[in-house]
Design an enzyme around this catalytic site. Structure first.
Site: not given
Length: 212
Positions: A7, A9, A163, A105
């Site tokens: 990922d 961000d 995250d 992303s």
């Protein structure tokens, strides 16, 4: 494992605080009302999805103009310096010499390219995907499935590094083995974190041995 898909961000770029600041100000400046759960809901949405959501919050512009305005402000902020996560450049360069890397992303293509170019990481990735380029954003698996397709590997042979709650759900739904590196300010929900194969304290703990 044949590939590792990152990922962007919150994993490689500490951009969630910037996104929140820019979108909060945009909503406030255009007649909308930011809700207590707005930031958590926005994380993982594609550009079209979050622009439509901000419109629902009362922003007095059509979604396409909302998206253009917010992305332009994000690009301006990145021109002043990309807020990379600690260890991001090192881990990508270290792993790129040992395993095929991809990126899935929720950022628009324009911002993905700006970040990777500024960090000198563009050549490290065999394929990069923006959820603008697939039908659905996270938590749907579309972005991760497309990244695996572009790399040319079975999603079940991929490790994903995520995250956020929606990101963890997305990668898990794609059939990937998920490594969670939770952001300290925006921790994922317990049920989403429970989908992770491993939970790491930071990117320094992400080694080629673990990925393999």
């Amino acid at each position: 494992m044949e590939a590792c898909v990152f990922d962007l961000d919150g994993v490689l770029v500490d951009s969630e605080p910037v996104w929140e600041e820019v979108r909060r100000a945009f909503v406030a400046g255009h007649g909308g009302t930011w809700q207590p759960d707005t930031q958590s809901r926005l994380m993982g949405m594609s550009t079209g999805e979050w622009a439509a959501y901000l419109h629902e919050l009362g922003v007095e512009l059509p979604p396409d103009e909302i998206a253009a305005g917010v992305v332009e402000q994000m690009a301006d902020r990145y021109r002043d310096g990309v807020p990379l996560m600690p260890g991001a450049v090192e881990v990508v360069r270290r792993l790129s010499g040992q395993v095929t890397l991809g990126l899935a992303s929720s950022s628009p293509r324009r911002l993905i390219d700006v970040v990777l170019d500024a960090a000198g990481l563009t050549e490290c990735f065999a394929a990069t995907v923006s959820t603008e380029e697939v039908p659905r954003g996270k938590p749907a698996p579309d972005g991760y499935l497309e990244a695996a397709r572009r790399i040319g590997v079975d999603p079940r042979g991929c490790v994903a590094v995520e995250d956020s709650s929606n990101g963890l759900r997305s990668a898990h739904a794609a059939g990937m083995r998920v490594i969670a590196v939770p952001h300290p300010r925006y921790p994922p929900a317990p049920d989403a974190l429970g989908l992770a194969w491993r939970v790491l304290p930071d990117l320094d703990a992400l080694t080629s041995e673990l990925v393999a």
